[in-house]
Structure formats: structure tokens, C-alpha cells
Design a protein around this motif. Structure first.
Motif, mmCIF file in Angstrom:
data_model
loop_
_atom_site.group_PDB
_atom_site.id
_atom_site.type_symbol
_atom_site.label_atom_id
_atom_site.label_comp_id
_atom_site.label_asym_id
_atom_site.label_seq_id
_atom_site.Cartn_x
_atom_site.Cartn_y
_atom_site.Cartn_z
ATOM 1 N N LEU A 236 38.723 49.381 42.977
ATOM 2 C CA LEU A 236 38.145 49.546 44.312
ATOM 3 C C LEU A 236 36.620 49.615 44.271
ATOM 4 O O LEU A 236 35.951 49.088 45.165
ATOM 5 N N VAL A 237 36.076 50.253 43.240
ATOM 6 C CA VAL A 237 34.617 50.303 43.104
ATOM 7 C C VAL A 237 34.064 48.897 42.898
ATOM 8 O O VAL A 237 33.064 48.500 43.513
ATOM 9 N N LEU A 238 34.717 48.111 42.043
ATOM 10 C CA LEU A 238 34.279 46.733 41.812
ATOM 11 C C LEU A 238 34.386 45.906 43.091
ATOM 12 O O LEU A 238 33.463 45.184 43.468
ATOM 13 N N LEU A 239 35.526 46.029 43.750
ATOM 14 C CA LEU A 239 35.752 45.273 44.981
ATOM 15 C C LEU A 239 34.734 45.639 46.056
ATOM 16 O O LEU A 239 34.149 44.767 46.713
ATOM 17 N N ILE A 294 25.307 41.056 40.292
ATOM 18 C CA ILE A 294 26.661 41.576 40.489
ATOM 19 C C ILE A 294 27.389 41.687 39.158
ATOM 20 O O ILE A 294 28.116 42.662 38.904
ATOM 21 N N LEU A 295 27.195 40.713 38.284
ATOM 22 C CA LEU A 295 27.828 40.747 36.962
ATOM 23 C C LEU A 295 27.358 41.949 36.158
ATOM 24 O O LEU A 295 28.167 42.643 35.520
ATOM 25 N N ILE A 296 26.058 42.228 36.190
ATOM 26 C CA ILE A 296 25.509 43.373 35.452
ATOM 27 C C ILE A 296 26.087 44.676 35.994
ATOM 28 O O ILE A 296 26.509 45.556 35.222
ATOM 29 N N PHE A 297 26.142 44.814 37.314
ATOM 30 C CA PHE A 297 26.715 46.016 37.915
ATOM 31 C C PHE A 297 28.195 46.152 37.548
ATOM 32 O O PHE A 297 28.673 47.265 37.291
ATOM 33 N N SER A 298 28.918 45.054 37.520
ATOM 34 C CA SER A 298 30.341 45.101 37.184
ATOM 35 C C SER A 298 30.549 45.561 35.740
ATOM 36 O O SER A 298 31.440 46.365 35.465
ATOM 37 N N ILE A 299 29.725 45.063 34.840
ATOM 38 C CA ILE A 299 29.835 45.470 33.430
ATOM 39 C C ILE A 299 29.546 46.959 33.284
ATOM 40 O O ILE A 299 30.254 47.684 32.567
ATOM 41 N N ILE A 300 28.506 47.440 33.967
ATOM 42 C CA ILE A 300 28.176 48.864 33.908
ATOM 43 C C ILE A 300 29.324 49.706 34.441
ATOM 44 O O ILE A 300 29.696 50.735 33.850
ATOM 45 N N GLN A 301 29.925 49.275 35.544
ATOM 46 C CA GLN A 301 31.036 50.025 36.126
ATOM 47 C C GLN A 301 32.250 50.025 35.209
ATOM 48 O O GLN A 301 32.964 51.024 35.098
ATOM 49 N N PHE A 302 32.506 48.906 34.542
ATOM 50 C CA PHE A 302 33.596 48.851 33.572
ATOM 51 C C PHE A 302 33.355 49.844 32.444
ATOM 52 O O PHE A 302 34.287 50.514 31.978
ATOM 53 N N ARG A 303 32.114 49.945 31.984
ATOM 54 C CA ARG A 303 31.804 50.867 30.895
ATOM 55 C C ARG A 303 31.951 52.318 31.320
ATOM 56 O O ARG A 303 32.428 53.158 30.563
ATOM 57 N N VAL A 304 31.529 52.625 32.555
ATOM 58 C CA VAL A 304 31.553 54.008 33.023
ATOM 59 C C VAL A 304 32.959 54.445 33.407
ATOM 60 O O VAL A 304 33.385 55.568 33.112
#
Length: 309
Positions: A236-239, A294-304
Motif C-alpha cells: 500500500l505504501v508503494l501503491l 519513483i524507483l529510488i523511493f520504491s527501493i528505499i521503501q523496500f529496504r525499510v
């Protein structure tokens, strides 16, 4: 050298066997692939080819008849543009405020609905999901009326308390925050539905064990429900983040990016660059930069928020 040759020769039958196995699976399930073929054709025609073409166009000064290759000139222009940084700042603020609020509010609402009975759950699912299927154009028009300086609902309420009307969408200090408040007050129906589905899959034995250990309702929600909902939260955060970075309809319907550049966002800036100024190569470069952000934010969110620890 002989052992190396033997290994190389031994690898060839393995590769051949893999290719044969893949072809066998395709032949075995050909009906399924035929059903998928129309969707694949649409994906290639309307998503894959435009994305590749946008990437190629970003290195060109695009013209309908005879484009000129300019290399990284469009990207240099993007990073030297003050309008781009203003749009990035507004988009970032919009995302940072709306995404946490929407996800957290969806979690809280779903947690309140989940203990209810079957019919009550169905009612609230429909009630909160209904705004999701409503066109954002219609929603934006309603909110534009409520924000109207002369006869809007909000200024009418302020008038009841003897306060002066506010030009919500017409001044830089309130325009962007008015759009943020609007986005926060629209129920995140998809998030509520997904959270309810995820909560229904949690084993009741975990809650029973926690009850035996003396945990109260809040402790069970905090220590059991939230950790087990981490995969859903990540999705949901990614979406929500991707949707917030691509905010467009509210902007074009309510403010047009104004006043000045107070509500200018990245997608609206790309739209103006391409379809108002007809700088398609420059607009393509802006869209590629937005994709990278958006890709950078998605990677950061995946890590967190990863849950495989």
C-alpha cells in the motif's frame, strides 16, 4: 584443458534440456497462452513501446518530421530548470503528507471494522470503497465548489463564526495545502479492503495465546496485527507513493498548477511541456527523471519495510 572441455560439453545437454522443457510447457499449456495473448499485445502496444519510445525521444529534439539527436541536452535542461525543482518540491510535500496519512487511516479504519459482524463489515466495505470508483474529475469539481471563495461550503462555515472568507485555491499560502487536505479526506478504499482481507487471514490462535498471557486489545493489535500486516503495508505504501508522485487530475481540474507555481507537480509540468509547449523530447526527459525518482523511493521503501528478516 580436457576437464574444461568436458564441463563445457556437459553443459550443452543441460541447456538443450531446459529449452526442450520450456517448449514442452508452452505446447502443453498453449490454451492459457492464447488467452494471455490479447493482453500481451495490448501491453506491448500501449505500455512497452511508448515507454521505449519516450526513452529514445528524451535524447532528441523531437519533431514530427525529422527529429534531431541532442544527447543529454534535455536532461541537463531538466536539472537546470527552476520550474522542475518547484514541481519536485510540491510533489514531494504532497507525497510525504498524504501517503502516511492514507495508509495509517486505512489501517485504523480496517481495525475498527474487522471485529464487526459479517453484514456490518460488508456495509462499511462498500461505503468506504465507493469513493474509489467515483471519477476523480467529479470529486475534484465537488471539492472546487466547497473551496469557492464566494459561495463555498468552507467559507460559509467560517462566516457562521464571523470569520472572513479565505481564497483557498487562489493564494500561494493555502492552495497546495487545500489539495493535500482534500486528498487526505478522501477514504483510501483500496487500503481498507486489503487490510481487512489480510486481517482475516491472521490465525486466531495467536490472539488466544496473547489473551492467556494477559495482553489487552491494544497490545494484541500493536504486537500481532501490525507486524503480520507488514507485507500489505509495504504494498500500500508503494501503491500510494506512486499515485501521489503522479498526481495530476486534481491539479488540472482545480488550480492548473497555480497560483504561480504553488501547486505545480511533476506530471502536470510534463503535460504542459509536452502538450502546451510541444517540447516532446524535453517532456520525455522529465518523465524519465520522474521514473528514476519513483524507483529510488520504491527501493528505499523496500529496504525499510521489508519483512523477510
Amino acid at each position: 584443458m580436457k576437464p574444461v572441455q568436458q564441463v563445457t560439453n556437459a553443459a550443452k545437454p543441460v541447456d538443450l534440456a531446459r529449452k526442450t522443457s520450456v517448449w514442452t510447457q508452452i505446447k502443453k499449456n498453449y490454451a492459457a497462452y492464447l488467452f494471455l495473448l490479447p493482453k500481451l499485445i495490448l501491453f506491448v502496444a500501449f505500455i512497452m513501446i511508448p515507454v521505449v519510445w519516450a526513452f529514445v525521444s528524451s535524447f532528441q529534439e523531437y519533431k514530427i518530421f525529422g527529429s534531431e539527436w541532442v544527447g543529454f541536452e534535455n536532461y541537463v535542461k531538466v536539472f537546470q530548470s527552476s520550474a522542475f525543482y518547484d514541481a519536485l518540491k510540491n510533489t514531494f510535500l504532497f507525497t510525504v503528507v498524504t501517503v502516511p496519512f492514507n495508509v495509517i487511516s486505512a489501517l485504523i479504519i480496517a481495525s475498527l471494522i474487522h471485529p464487526l459482524g459479517k453484514w456490518s463489515q460488508s456495509f462499511f466495505r462498500g461505503a468506504f470503497y465507493l469513493p474509489t470508483v467515483t471519477s476523480m474529475v467529479i470529486v475534484a469539481m465537488v471539492w472546487r465548489w466547497m473551496y469557492n471563495q464566494d459561495f463555498g461550503l468552507f467559507n460559509y462555515v467560517l462566516g457562521l463564526f464571523g470569520m472572513d472568507p479565505v481564497n483557498w485555491l487562489g493564494q500561494s499560502s493555502t492552495a497546495l495545502w487545500s489539495l493535500i487536505i482534500m486528498q487526505c479526506l478522501i477514504p483510501f478504499g483500496v487500503g481498507i479492503i486489503l487490510y481487512l482481507a489480510a486481517m482475516g487471514s491472521i490465525s486466531h490462535s495467536l490472539y488466544e495465546a496473547a489473551t492467556i498471557d494477559g495482553a489487552n486489545g491494544f497490545q494484541k493489535w500493536l504486537r500481532i496485527t501490525i507486524p503480520l500486516l507488514k507485507p500489505t503495508t509495504l504494498y500500500l505504501v508503494l501503491l500510494s507513493t506512486i499515485g501521489s508522485f503522479q498526481v495530476f487530475t486534481q491539479i488540472i481540474m482545480m488550480t492548473g498548477g497555480g497560483p504561480g507555481s504553488a501547486t505545480e507537480t511533476l506530471v502536470h509540468l510534463i503535460y504542459k511541456t509536452g502538450f502546451r509547449d510541444f517540447e516532446f523530447g524535453y517532456a520525455s526527459a522529465q518523465s524519465i527523471v520522474l521514473f528514476a525518482i519513483i524507483l529510488i523511493f520504491s527501493i528505499i521503501q523496500f529496504r525499510v519495510l521489508r519483512y523477510d528478516d
